[in-house]
Enzyme design. Structure first.
Site, PDB file in Angstrom:
ATOM      1  N   TYR A   1     -16.316   3.833   7.781  1.00 19.15           N
ATOM      2  CA  TYR A   1     -14.845   3.803   7.775  1.00 19.15           C
ATOM      3  C   TYR A   1     -14.304   4.417   9.064  1.00 19.15           C
ATOM      4  O   TYR A   1     -13.489   3.815   9.770  1.00 19.15           O
ATOM      5  CB  TYR A   1     -14.311   4.565   6.558  1.00 19.15           C
ATOM      6  CG  TYR A   1     -12.844   4.918   6.667  1.00 19.15           C
ATOM      7  CD1 TYR A   1     -11.866   3.918   6.675  1.00 19.15           C
ATOM      8  CD2 TYR A   1     -12.428   6.247   6.755  1.00 19.15           C
ATOM      9  CE1 TYR A   1     -10.521   4.242   6.778  1.00 19.15           C
ATOM     10  CE2 TYR A   1     -11.081   6.576   6.855  1.00 19.15           C
ATOM     11  CZ  TYR A   1     -10.133   5.574   6.863  1.00 19.15           C
ATOM     12  OH  TYR A   1      -8.811   5.896   6.972  1.00 19.15           O
TER      13      TYR A   1
ATOM     14  N   GLY B   1       0.819  -1.199   0.000  1.00 17.02           N
ATOM     15  CA  GLY B   1       0.000   0.000   0.000  1.00 17.02           C
ATOM     16  C   GLY B   1       0.856   1.253   0.000  1.00 17.02           C
ATOM     17  O   GLY B   1       2.077   1.213   0.146  1.00 17.02           O
ATOM     18  N   PHE B   2       0.206   2.375  -0.145  1.00 14.92           N
ATOM     19  CA  PHE B   2       0.852   3.674  -0.289  1.00 14.92           C
ATOM     20  C   PHE B   2       1.776   4.005   0.889  1.00 14.92           C
ATOM     21  O   PHE B   2       2.991   4.189   0.730  1.00 14.92           O
ATOM     22  CB  PHE B   2      -0.260   4.717  -0.449  1.00 14.92           C
ATOM     23  CG  PHE B   2       0.149   6.155  -0.430  1.00 14.92           C
ATOM     24  CD1 PHE B   2       1.358   6.562  -0.963  1.00 14.92           C
ATOM     25  CD2 PHE B   2      -0.708   7.112   0.112  1.00 14.92           C
ATOM     26  CE1 PHE B   2       1.720   7.907  -0.958  1.00 14.92           C
ATOM     27  CE2 PHE B   2      -0.363   8.447   0.122  1.00 14.92           C
ATOM     28  CZ  PHE B   2       0.858   8.845  -0.412  1.00 14.92           C
ATOM     29  N   ILE B   3       1.231   4.034   2.094  1.00 17.39           N
ATOM     30  CA  ILE B   3       2.016   4.458   3.255  1.00 17.39           C
ATOM     31  C   ILE B   3       2.966   3.345   3.706  1.00 17.39           C
ATOM     32  O   ILE B   3       4.130   3.599   4.029  1.00 17.39           O
ATOM     33  CB  ILE B   3       1.080   4.883   4.401  1.00 17.39           C
ATOM     34  CG1 ILE B   3       0.260   6.106   3.971  1.00 17.39           C
ATOM     35  CG2 ILE B   3       1.863   5.188   5.672  1.00 17.39           C
ATOM     36  CD1 ILE B   3      -0.905   6.444   4.890  1.00 17.39           C
TER      37      ILE B   3
ATOM     38  N   LYS C   1     -12.300   2.689  12.449  1.00 16.32           N
ATOM     39  CA  LYS C   1     -11.016   3.171  12.964  1.00 16.32           C
ATOM     40  C   LYS C   1     -11.137   3.577  14.440  1.00 16.32           C
ATOM     41  O   LYS C   1     -10.219   3.361  15.238  1.00 16.32           O
ATOM     42  CB  LYS C   1     -10.513   4.338  12.116  1.00 16.32           C
ATOM     43  CG  LYS C   1     -10.021   3.913  10.737  1.00 16.32           C
ATOM     44  CD  LYS C   1      -8.823   2.988  10.850  1.00 16.32           C
ATOM     45  CE  LYS C   1      -8.178   2.687   9.535  1.00 16.32           C
ATOM     46  NZ  LYS C   1      -6.980   1.817   9.679  1.00 16.32           N
TER      47      LYS C   1
END
Length: 337
Positions: free
Chosen positions: A153, A11-13, A157
């Site tokens: 979402y 993934g991105f991070i 979290k």
């Protein structure tokens, strides 16, 4: 050198964090489900880049697959776990809410169970600025109540934060949650605004600008974000002996080795100014499609990142115009545009 297990390395991070830790000599094992939420080829390219480093190994499986995760974790025996994987995206949670429960709640539970069993030195997990939801007092601080999430979402979290606190209290598991603020940068996700805007402008397609551009975001460049995570790895929370020992402004729990930390640029940028900067970087005007606010969205985010600076001495500060230029250079090179 310490062994760090990172979930979401394709993934991105996760990709950027793994790159940073590998450059510092850490042994890194990545765990990623390679889901098709967006272009899997991009995820494969990220992993292929990481695999060029002999200090990196990887497992491809879903977080919800507890047996696969446990087998991997037992074999690698990490000192530290950084949990970044999960179903991302505020808007997609309106279309497919169940995927958020599977990945973000069940998957996170599996990660926490492994951390407890292996007695890791520090568990660090990603949360989001979206947990601030309906809060309107800005900048957002970690010590304010967060009971008004606006999307499933954000709710998952927030659940992760509560689950993390419970495990930290019950099992004396040092846990740090970080709340991300609108991360952008090279190798970014195709569902993020910057990526979508650049792609559409270059292809002469219109871009959708919600709330007629009167929205504000605390845009945080990905290199700044992962530097913050790297430094927080070394800031292991300890259960305080009394409430009085907790310094004002510190989110450290009075009953657990647990802390929440914002990682943001501490600057709110108007969406229209962000679009202007993209146009300037591309040397091309956008076809603008102004729209009403989207369901579940918030008009502004803005981080108080003073706790991060107090704990690490570090403060993200990449100007959004510079960050956009870095992304545009990468995008043109990656796609040959």
């Amino acid at each position: 050198m310490k062994r760090v297990l990172i979930t979401g390395t394709a993934g991105f991070i996760g990709f950027h964090l793994a790159k940073l830790l590998l450059a510092e000599g850490f042994r890194v094992h990545g765990f990623d489900g390679m889901t098709d939420y967006y272009d899997v080829t991009l995820k494969q390219r990220r992993h292929a880049t990481l695999l060029q480093n002999p200090g990196f190994t990887a497992t491809e499986a879903l977080l919800e697959d507890q047996q696969a995760f446990d087998t991997m974790a037992d074999d690698f025996a990490p000192d530290i776990i950084v949990h970044l994987a999960g179903q991302a995206g505020v808007r997609y949670s309106l279309e497919n809410p169940r995927s958020y429960l599977d990945s973000n709640v069940i998957g996170t539970f599996n990660v926490m169970e492994a951390a407890r069993r292996l007695k890791v030195q520090h568990l660090l997990m990603a949360s989001t600025s979206s947990v601030y939801g309906g809060n309107d007092e800005m900048p957002f601080t970690e010590t304010e109540k967060t009971d008004a999430q606006l999307t499933i979402y954000a709710a998952t979290k927030k659940a992760n934060e509560s689950m993390g606190h419970a495990y930290a209290h019950l099992w004396d598991l040092p846990t740090t949650m970080f709340r991300f603020f609108t991360v952008y940068g090279t190798w970014g996700r195709p569902d993020l605004a910057l990526y979508k805007f650049v792609d559409a402008i270059l292809d002469d397609r219109p871009i959708d600008i919600y709330n007629h551009g009167e929205m504000y975001r605390d845009f945080t460049y990905v290199d700044d974000l992962v530097r913050g995570i790297r430094l927080l790895i070394d800031v292991i929370p300890e259960r305080p002996e009394s409430k009085e020992m907790i310094e004002p402004g510190d989110s450290l729990s009075p009953v657990a080795p647990y802390r929440v930390v914002n990682i943001g640029n501490s600057d709110k940028v108007r969406l229209l100014d962000f679009v202007d900067a993209i146009e300037e970087s591309l040397g091309k005007k956008a076809i603008r499609n102004y729209m009403e606010m989207q369901m579940g969205d918030v008009p502004a985010t803005w981080a108080d990142a003073s706790l991060l600076k107090r704990l690490t001495g570090y403060q993200p500060q990449t100007d959004f115009r510079d960050g956009i230029d870095h992304f545009v250079t990468w995008f043109r090179d990656y796609y040959g545009k």
